[in-house]
Design a protein around this motif. Structure first.
Motif, PDB file in Angstrom:
ATOM      1  N   UNK A  46      46.828  35.935  91.253  1.00  0.00           N
ATOM      2  CA  UNK A  46      45.805  35.394  90.350  1.00  0.00           C
ATOM      3  C   UNK A  46      44.629  36.357  90.212  1.00  0.00           C
ATOM      4  N   UNK A  47      44.252  37.030  91.312  1.00  0.00           N
ATOM      5  CA  UNK A  47      43.155  37.993  91.260  1.00  0.00           C
ATOM      6  C   UNK A  47      43.548  39.167  90.370  1.00  0.00           C
ATOM      7  N   UNK A  48      44.795  39.644  90.482  1.00  0.00           N
ATOM      8  CA  UNK A  48      45.266  40.741  89.637  1.00  0.00           C
ATOM      9  C   UNK A  48      45.322  40.317  88.168  1.00  0.00           C
ATOM     10  N   UNK A  49      45.675  39.059  87.916  1.00  0.00           N
ATOM     11  CA  UNK A  49      45.672  38.535  86.548  1.00  0.00           C
ATOM     12  C   UNK A  49      44.251  38.563  85.982  1.00  0.00           C
ATOM     13  N   UNK A  50      43.275  38.148  86.775  1.00  0.00           N
ATOM     14  CA  UNK A  50      41.874  38.194  86.343  1.00  0.00           C
ATOM     15  C   UNK A  50      41.442  39.641  86.103  1.00  0.00           C
ATOM     16  N   UNK A  51      41.814  40.531  86.998  1.00  0.00           N
ATOM     17  CA  UNK A  51      41.443  41.942  86.836  1.00  0.00           C
ATOM     18  C   UNK A  51      42.021  42.521  85.545  1.00  0.00           C
ATOM     19  N   UNK A  52      43.232  42.145  85.192  1.00  0.00           N
ATOM     20  CA  UNK A  52      43.833  42.625  83.942  1.00  0.00           C
ATOM     21  C   UNK A  52      43.066  42.111  82.717  1.00  0.00           C
ATOM     22  N   UNK A  53      42.540  40.881  82.798  1.00  0.00           N
ATOM     23  CA  UNK A  53      41.756  40.326  81.691  1.00  0.00           C
ATOM     24  C   UNK A  53      40.382  40.978  81.590  1.00  0.00           C
ATOM     25  N   UNK A  54      39.858  41.454  82.717  1.00  0.00           N
ATOM     26  CA  UNK A  54      38.530  42.056  82.788  1.00  0.00           C
ATOM     27  C   UNK A  54      38.547  43.517  82.312  1.00  0.00           C
ATOM     28  N   UNK A  55      39.636  44.227  82.542  1.00  0.00           N
ATOM     29  CA  UNK A  55      39.738  45.666  82.261  1.00  0.00           C
ATOM     30  C   UNK A  55      39.255  46.085  80.866  1.00  0.00           C
ATOM     31  N   UNK A  56      39.618  45.385  79.786  1.00  0.00           N
ATOM     32  CA  UNK A  56      39.171  45.829  78.453  1.00  0.00           C
ATOM     33  C   UNK A  56      37.641  45.842  78.278  1.00  0.00           C
ATOM     34  N   UNK A  57      36.914  45.086  79.083  1.00  0.00           N
ATOM     35  CA  UNK A  57      35.464  44.992  78.951  1.00  0.00           C
ATOM     36  C   UNK A  57      34.714  46.033  79.791  1.00  0.00           C
ATOM     37  N   UNK A  58      35.412  46.763  80.632  1.00  0.00           N
ATOM     38  CA  UNK A  58      34.766  47.732  81.516  1.00  0.00           C
ATOM     39  C   UNK A  58      34.585  49.084  80.831  1.00  0.00           C
ATOM     40  N   UNK A  59      33.401  49.672  81.019  1.00  0.00           N
ATOM     41  CA  UNK A  59      33.156  51.043  80.561  1.00  0.00           C
ATOM     42  C   UNK A  59      33.455  52.007  81.701  1.00  0.00           C
ATOM     43  N   UNK A  60      33.120  51.565  82.933  1.00  0.00           N
ATOM     44  CA  UNK A  60      33.396  52.343  84.131  1.00  0.00           C
ATOM     45  C   UNK A  60      34.113  51.446  85.126  1.00  0.00           C
ATOM     46  N   UNK A  61      34.811  52.046  86.068  1.00  0.00           N
ATOM     47  CA  UNK A  61      35.634  51.253  86.989  1.00  0.00           C
ATOM     48  C   UNK A  61      34.811  50.341  87.891  1.00  0.00           C
ATOM     49  N   UNK A  62      33.533  50.629  88.066  1.00  0.00           N
ATOM     50  CA  UNK A  62      32.688  49.800  88.934  1.00  0.00           C
ATOM     51  C   UNK A  62      31.882  48.757  88.167  1.00  0.00           C
ATOM     52  N   UNK A  63      32.092  48.630  86.853  1.00  0.00           N
ATOM     53  CA  UNK A  63      31.362  47.646  86.058  1.00  0.00           C
ATOM     54  C   UNK A  63      31.754  46.226  86.458  1.00  0.00           C
ATOM     55  N   UNK A  64      30.738  45.353  86.460  1.00  0.00           N
ATOM     56  CA  UNK A  64      30.976  43.939  86.745  1.00  0.00           C
ATOM     57  C   UNK A  64      31.043  43.185  85.419  1.00  0.00           C
ATOM     58  N   UNK A  65      31.987  42.246  85.323  1.00  0.00           N
ATOM     59  CA  UNK A  65      32.229  41.514  84.081  1.00  0.00           C
ATOM     60  C   UNK A  65      32.034  40.021  84.339  1.00  0.00           C
ATOM     61  N   UNK A  66      31.303  39.313  83.451  1.00  0.00           N
ATOM     62  CA  UNK A  66      31.102  37.868  83.617  1.00  0.00           C
ATOM     63  C   UNK A  66      32.423  37.096  83.522  1.00  0.00           C
ATOM     64  N   UNK A  67      32.630  36.191  84.499  1.00  0.00           N
ATOM     65  CA  UNK A  67      33.833  35.358  84.523  1.00  0.00           C
ATOM     66  C   UNK A  67      33.469  33.930  84.926  1.00  0.00           C
ATOM     67  N   UNK A  68      34.351  33.023  84.584  1.00  0.00           N
ATOM     68  CA  UNK A  68      34.279  31.636  85.047  1.00  0.00           C
ATOM     69  C   UNK A  68      35.648  31.288  85.607  1.00  0.00           C
ATOM     70  N   UNK A  69      35.661  30.827  86.848  1.00  0.00           N
ATOM     71  CA  UNK A  69      36.932  30.491  87.500  1.00  0.00           C
ATOM     72  C   UNK A  69      36.797  29.179  88.269  1.00  0.00           C
ATOM     73  N   UNK A  70      37.934  28.627  88.654  1.00  0.00           N
ATOM     74  CA  UNK A  70      37.986  27.537  89.625  1.00  0.00           C
ATOM     75  C   UNK A  70      38.778  28.073  90.794  1.00  0.00           C
ATOM     76  N   UNK A  71      38.270  27.823  91.999  1.00  0.00           N
ATOM     77  CA  UNK A  71      38.967  28.348  93.159  1.00  0.00           C
ATOM     78  C   UNK A  71      38.695  27.538  94.398  1.00  0.00           C
ATOM     79  N   UNK A  72      39.415  27.883  95.425  1.00  0.00           N
ATOM     80  CA  UNK A  72      39.287  27.208  96.718  1.00  0.00           C
ATOM     81  C   UNK A  72      38.441  28.099  97.623  1.00  0.00           C
ATOM     82  N   UNK A  73      37.340  27.544  98.130  1.00  0.00           N
ATOM     83  CA  UNK A  73      36.483  28.293  99.042  1.00  0.00           C
ATOM     84  C   UNK A  73      37.078  28.288 100.443  1.00  0.00           C
ATOM     85  N   UNK A  74      37.108  29.457 101.055  1.00  0.00           N
ATOM     86  CA  UNK A  74      37.666  29.615 102.395  1.00  0.00           C
ATOM     87  C   UNK A  74      36.582  30.225 103.279  1.00  0.00           C
ATOM     88  N   UNK A  75      36.164  29.515 104.348  1.00  0.00           N
ATOM     89  CA  UNK A  75      35.141  30.082 105.242  1.00  0.00           C
ATOM     90  C   UNK A  75      35.644  31.343 105.934  1.00  0.00           C
TER      91      UNK A  75
END
Length: 131
Positions: A65-94
């Motif tokens: 799922x993380x790799x799927x999100x990364x693939x969706x984020x890639x087109x919006x990046x100018x540089x490999x370290x760019x952060x892209x706004x996302x909205x997700x639902x997930x399970x928090x793990x301490x």
């Protein structure tokens, strides 16, 4: 007397089975309600994934799922370290005791939205000389 005993045993057995199925349903319901909505900026770089919100930073479990999100984020990046706004639902793990990192990891269960970064937001510091 024997018929009464068999009748009571049958009723007890049916009642026990009925309670077991309710318990299983509530476990599934509880698992679904444990998902947390997170809106923040996502980056995956050098085998580390992070979602940063206004208040918190979460490590992201590296899985399919993380790799799927990364693939969706890639087109919006100018540089490999760019952060892209996302909205997700997930399970928090301490974080396990004695492990380094942020207090919580998030295991992505659902990708809701990936947005284009705001081009006017210039909070990146670059080091080096410009010629």
């Amino acid at each position: 007397m024997k018929k009464l005993f068999i009748l009571l045993l049958t009723i007890t057995t049916l009642t026990s089975c009925k309670n077991d199925s309710k318990t299983e349903d509530s476990k599934v319901e509880n698992e679904n309600t444990e998902l947390t909505f997170i809106q923040g900026e996502f980056v995956y770089y050098a085998d580390a994934a992070v979602i940063q919100t206004r208040k918190d930073v979460y490590g992201v479990v590296i899985d399919e799922k993380m790799h799927e999100l990364n693939n969706q984020v890639e087109p919006f990046k100018m540089e490999i370290t760019d952060m892209v706004p996302v909205e997700i639902r997930g399970k928090l793990i301490p974080k396990p005791e004695g492990e380094e990192g942020w207090p919580f990891k998030v295991e992505i269960k659902e990708i809701i939205k990936v947005s284009k970064p705001d081009p006017n937001k210039n909070d990146v510091v670059k080091l080096g000389s410009q010629e």
